[in-house]
Design an enzyme around this catalytic site. Structure first.
Site, PDB file in Angstrom:
ATOM      1  N   LEU A   1      43.720   5.345  26.241  1.00 20.04           N
ATOM      2  CA  LEU A   1      44.676   6.043  27.103  1.00 20.04           C
ATOM      3  C   LEU A   1      44.140   7.435  27.422  1.00 20.04           C
ATOM      4  O   LEU A   1      43.825   8.210  26.519  1.00 20.04           O
ATOM      5  CB  LEU A   1      46.045   6.152  26.426  1.00 20.04           C
TER       6      LEU A   1
ATOM      7  N   GLY B   1      46.932  11.371  30.619  1.00 17.87           N
ATOM      8  CA  GLY B   1      47.781  12.556  30.470  1.00 17.87           C
ATOM      9  C   GLY B   1      47.236  13.773  31.196  1.00 17.87           C
ATOM     10  O   GLY B   1      46.058  13.851  31.541  1.00 17.87           O
TER      11      GLY B   1
ATOM     12  N   ARG C   1      48.282  22.235  28.923  1.00 20.80           N
ATOM     13  CA  ARG C   1      47.959  23.406  28.096  1.00 20.80           C
ATOM     14  C   ARG C   1      46.469  23.734  28.042  1.00 20.80           C
ATOM     15  O   ARG C   1      46.071  24.748  27.483  1.00 20.80           O
ATOM     16  CB  ARG C   1      48.515  23.211  26.678  1.00 20.80           C
TER      17      ARG C   1
ATOM     18  N   GLN D   1      46.665   4.799  36.307  1.00 24.46           N
ATOM     19  CA  GLN D   1      48.100   4.794  36.009  1.00 24.46           C
ATOM     20  C   GLN D   1      48.735   5.915  36.820  1.00 24.46           C
ATOM     21  O   GLN D   1      48.538   7.094  36.538  1.00 24.46           O
ATOM     22  CB  GLN D   1      48.356   5.033  34.509  1.00 24.46           C
TER      23      GLN D   1
ATOM     24  N   ASN E   1      45.094  19.322  22.648  1.00 25.60           N
ATOM     25  CA  ASN E   1      46.056  19.677  23.691  1.00 25.60           C
ATOM     26  C   ASN E   1      45.744  21.005  24.342  1.00 25.60           C
ATOM     27  O   ASN E   1      46.208  21.296  25.433  1.00 25.60           O
ATOM     28  CB  ASN E   1      47.477  19.721  23.115  1.00 25.60           C
TER      29      ASN E   1
ATOM     30  N   ASN F   1      -0.009  29.841  39.126  1.00 18.31           N
ATOM     31  CA  ASN F   1      -0.062  28.396  39.384  1.00 18.31           C
ATOM     32  C   ASN F   1       0.579  28.003  40.703  1.00 18.31           C
ATOM     33  O   ASN F   1       0.437  26.887  41.151  1.00 18.31           O
ATOM     34  CB  ASN F   1       0.612  27.636  38.235  1.00 18.31           C
TER      35      ASN F   1
ATOM     36  N   SER G   1      -7.169  40.618  28.069  1.00 15.07           N
ATOM     37  CA  SER G   1      -5.785  40.965  28.396  1.00 15.07           C
ATOM     38  C   SER G   1      -5.603  41.208  29.889  1.00 15.07           C
ATOM     39  O   SER G   1      -6.532  41.637  30.574  1.00 15.07           O
ATOM     40  CB  SER G   1      -5.377  42.239  27.647  1.00 15.07           C
TER      41      SER G   1
ATOM     42  N   ALA H   1     -11.100  41.997  30.388  1.00 16.11           N
ATOM     43  CA  ALA H   1      -9.692  42.378  30.578  1.00 16.11           C
ATOM     44  C   ALA H   1      -9.443  42.843  31.999  1.00 16.11           C
ATOM     45  O   ALA H   1     -10.308  43.436  32.625  1.00 16.11           O
ATOM     46  CB  ALA H   1      -9.323  43.474  29.582  1.00 16.11           C
TER      47      ALA H   1
HETATM   48  C1  UD1 Z   1      52.720   9.693  20.972  1.00 14.87           C
HETATM   49  C2  UD1 Z   1      53.536   8.650  20.231  1.00 14.87           C
HETATM   50  C3  UD1 Z   1      54.027   9.240  18.911  1.00 14.87           C
HETATM   51  C4  UD1 Z   1      52.842   9.705  18.087  1.00 14.87           C
HETATM   52  C5  UD1 Z   1      51.990  10.679  18.895  1.00 14.87           C
HETATM   53  C6  UD1 Z   1      50.719  10.991  18.160  1.00 14.87           C
HETATM   54  C7  UD1 Z   1      54.622   7.338  21.982  1.00 14.87           C
HETATM   55  C8  UD1 Z   1      55.868   7.074  22.699  1.00 14.87           C
HETATM   56  N1  UD1 Z   1      54.653   8.294  21.061  1.00 14.87           N
HETATM   57  O1  UD1 Z   1      53.581  10.754  21.278  1.00 14.87           O
HETATM   58  O2  UD1 Z   1      54.759   8.277  18.190  1.00 14.87           O
HETATM   59  O3  UD1 Z   1      53.295  10.331  16.909  1.00 14.87           O
HETATM   60  O4  UD1 Z   1      51.615  10.101  20.162  1.00 14.87           O
HETATM   61  O5  UD1 Z   1      50.035  12.009  18.861  1.00 14.87           O
HETATM   62  O6  UD1 Z   1      53.626   6.661  22.212  1.00 14.87           O
HETATM   63  N2  UD1 Z   1      49.355   8.849  28.021  1.00 14.87           N
HETATM   64  C9  UD1 Z   1      49.002   8.137  29.143  1.00 14.87           C
HETATM   65  N3  UD1 Z   1      49.934   7.785  30.047  1.00 14.87           N
HETATM   66  C10 UD1 Z   1      51.245   8.113  29.892  1.00 14.87           C
HETATM   67  C11 UD1 Z   1      51.613   8.854  28.755  1.00 14.87           C
HETATM   68  C12 UD1 Z   1      50.657   9.200  27.835  1.00 14.87           C
HETATM   69  O7  UD1 Z   1      47.820   7.820  29.320  1.00 14.87           O
HETATM   70  O8  UD1 Z   1      52.049   7.749  30.764  1.00 14.87           O
HETATM   71  C13 UD1 Z   1      48.349   9.234  27.048  1.00 14.87           C
HETATM   72  C14 UD1 Z   1      48.185  10.733  26.975  1.00 14.87           C
HETATM   73  O9  UD1 Z   1      47.117  11.153  27.828  1.00 14.87           O
HETATM   74  C15 UD1 Z   1      47.864  10.987  25.541  1.00 14.87           C
HETATM   75  C16 UD1 Z   1      48.531   9.838  24.799  1.00 14.87           C
HETATM   76  O10 UD1 Z   1      48.786   8.846  25.768  1.00 14.87           O
HETATM   77  O11 UD1 Z   1      46.473  10.898  25.289  1.00 14.87           O
HETATM   78  C17 UD1 Z   1      49.790  10.249  24.059  1.00 14.87           C
HETATM   79  O12 UD1 Z   1      50.720  10.677  24.993  1.00 14.87           O
HETATM   80  P1  UD1 Z   1      51.749  11.826  24.684  1.00 14.87           P
HETATM   81  O13 UD1 Z   1      52.691  11.937  25.796  1.00 14.87           O
HETATM   82  O14 UD1 Z   1      51.039  13.039  24.249  1.00 14.87           O
HETATM   83  O15 UD1 Z   1      52.524  11.179  23.434  1.00 14.87           O
HETATM   84  P2  UD1 Z   1      53.268  11.948  22.295  1.00 14.87           P
HETATM   85  O16 UD1 Z   1      54.530  12.472  22.831  1.00 14.87           O
HETATM   86  O17 UD1 Z   1      52.356  12.899  21.644  1.00 14.87           O
HETATM   87 CA    CA Z   2      50.503  14.031  22.013  1.00 19.22          CA
END
Ligand code: UD1
Ligand code: CA
Length: 458
Positions: free
Chosen positions: A12, A15, A19, A78, A228, A387, A406, A424
């Site tokens: 995945l 996101g 930050r 996505q 993050n 060169n 030199s 030199a």
């Molecule tokens: C998620 C978990 C949580 C866990 C935590 C660990 C869920 C619902 N929750 O929460 O239980 O403790 O990770 O860090 O899964 N991402 C996508 N597409 C999306 C949403 C997220 O690709 O639509 C990716 C983000 O880029 C990220 C990861 O999934 O790399 C986690 O997403 P994030 O929204 O940060 O989840 P958390 O709220 O941290």
């Molecule tokens: Ca997270």
């Protein structure tokens, strides 16, 4: 159990990474010189999966473009991002429904293959990577029944006061039979605090179907730490570098200070190698036995043979440094350089695309470019191979035992014969014979009654 057989991996990476405060997608920021996503892909590959599917979103095509040299990867967009469950759903058409699927995260770069093997071996069904934290704030909590069996995951924002007290958290990493994953994902709803399709909800669904859910834990907490912001990125960079430093020290390499060591690639060391502070190794670097690397040196794609010493502040790239060479301080060795045994390259000397044979020296302030230098040659201070004529590069050949005085300019293409001495300050435009003295220097004159100009008064 051959547990990685028939394995697919979904990473995945959709996101936003708000930050990071950057126009580069979060997963393309680099750790140890490699994009975070590439770090995760490399770990995934070490499991020999049949497929790796990367879900991207924010940053658009920048993500697949950055990794388009890798045929093993499939990319799925996505858009919009409706949660982790939705993200995995997007990837499902990539998979053929067979075997098991492992979910990893493009912003969790330091996960170890060992930990993943452990997870894959923890059960044949749904298995979660979980850990106990002193401060579980922000994480999804693992809910277990009185028998200790996992029955669900509840996100912090949806948790009751009592559930927030649970210290076992979801790292997000899980593995699951692909066919079941597909059916559980189809049951997800977004009726929660964040109006998202939570991947974590498949756990409750599986439990309600009577599935036994297994878990495993990472060897170290930092393996599952996500990036993050730039602060977390820097923290994980230090963790990674300290791991490499410790590995090297375990195998016998001396590091003056493991917290001031950086590797962005691979480094192999013979016995009794000593590396001083603030050195950076990039690409593939091989150091032979008894090699010493002085403080603040940068080596990229370099082989340094036994007994060679690099003094502080050297920059060396795409080069071979022979046995017992002495380099620097303040030397710049550029691509295509090969130094034979016992060569000395001193301060403020630049060498490019040149071969210098054994025991030859260029100790001060020189430029040696596109040159072939024989054995036992002495290149005096300030000598320059001219060169480049503005359009083309030409070679300079200096044969064995030559002595270049030199401040000589060697206008290439030109050959200095074996054993020749160049006076030199010469500008050498034609080949010089073997032996003897060649010099091109205006005769020195003396004007006895010459007067210095004086400043005009107005
Ligand atoms: C998620 C978990 C949580 C866990 C935590 C660990 C869920 C619902 N929750 O929460 O239980 O403790 O990770 O860090 O899964 N991402 C996508 N597409 C999306 C949403 C997220 O690709 O639509 C990716 C983000 O880029 C990220 C990861 O999934 O790399 C986690 O997403 P994030 O929204 O940060 O989840 P958390 O709220 O941290
Ligand atoms: Ca997270």
């Amino acid at each position: 159990m051959s547990n990685t057989e028939n394995l697919s991996v979904i990473i995945l990476a959709a996101g936003k990474g708000t930050r990071m405060n950057s126009s580069i997608p979060k997963v393309l920021h680099e750790l140890a010189g490699k994009p975070l996503l590439r770090q995760v892909v490399d770990v995934a590959k070490s499991l020999n999966p049949r497929k790796i599917c990367v879900v991207y979103g924010h940053g658009g095509e920048m993500v697949p473009k950055a990794l388009d040299d890798d045929d093993a990867l499939q990319f799925v967009l996505q858009e919009p991002q409706l949660g982790t469950g939705h993200a995995v759903q997007m990837a499902m058409p990539c998979l053929d429904g067979k075997g098991r699927t492992l979910v990893l995260y493009g912003d969790v770069p330091l996960i170890k293959p060992d930990t993943l093997h452990h997870l894959l071996e923890s059960g044949a069904g749904l298995s979660l990577l979980t850990m106990e934290l002193e401060n579980p704030h922000g994480y999804g909590r693992i809910v277990r029944n009185d028998d200790g069996d996992i029955v669900g995951i509840v996100e912090e924002k949806d948790a009751t006061e009592a559930q927030r007290g649970i210290r076992e958290v979801n790292t997000g990493v899980l593995v699951c039979p692909t066919a079941q994953l597909k059916s559980w994902l189809s049951e997800l709803k977004n009726e929660n605090a964040q109006k998202e399709y939570y991947l974590t909800d498949i756990v409750g669904i599986a439990a309600s179907e009577g599935e036994m859910i297994h878990s495993a834990s990472p060897g170290r907490q930092w393996e599952v730490m996500g990036v993050n912001d730039k602060i977390q990125l820097a923290e994980l960079e230090r963790v990674f570098q300290m791991e490499r430093a410790v590995e090297l020290m375990r195998s016998g390499t001396s590091l003056a200070d493991p917290s001031r060591f950086d590797l962005r690639g691979s480094l192999s060391c013979g016995r009794d190698v000593i590396i001083d502070v603030n050195c950076l190794f990039e690409g593939s670097v091989k150091l032979g036995s008894k090699v010493k690397i002085g403080a603040n040196s940068v080596l990229k794609n370099v082989e340094v043979m036994d007994g060679a010493e690099i003094a502080p502040f050297c920059h060396i790239e795409d080069a071979v440094i022979g046995q017992n060479c002495r380099i620097g301080p303040y030397a710049r060795i550029r691509p295509g350089t090969q130094l034979g045994e016992g060569v000395h390259i001193g301060n403020f000397v630049e060498v490019k695309n040149s071969r210098i044979a054994e025991k030859s020296k260029a100790n001060h302030l020189s430029y040696v470019g596109d040159a072939t230098v024989g054995k036992n040659v002495n290149i005096g201070a300030g000598t320059i191979t001219c060169n480049y004529d503005g359009a083309n590069k030409h070679r300079t050949i200096i044969e064995d035992d030559a002595f270049i005085g030199s401040d000589t300019q060697l206008i290439a293409p030109v050959t200095v014969g074996k054993g020749a001495t160049i006076g030199a300050g010469s500008t050498i435009v034609r080949n010089t014979p073997e032996g003897g003295l060649t010099l091109s220097r205006a005769k020195q004159v003396h004007i006895e009654y010459w007067k210095r100009p004086v400043k005009k008064k107005d």
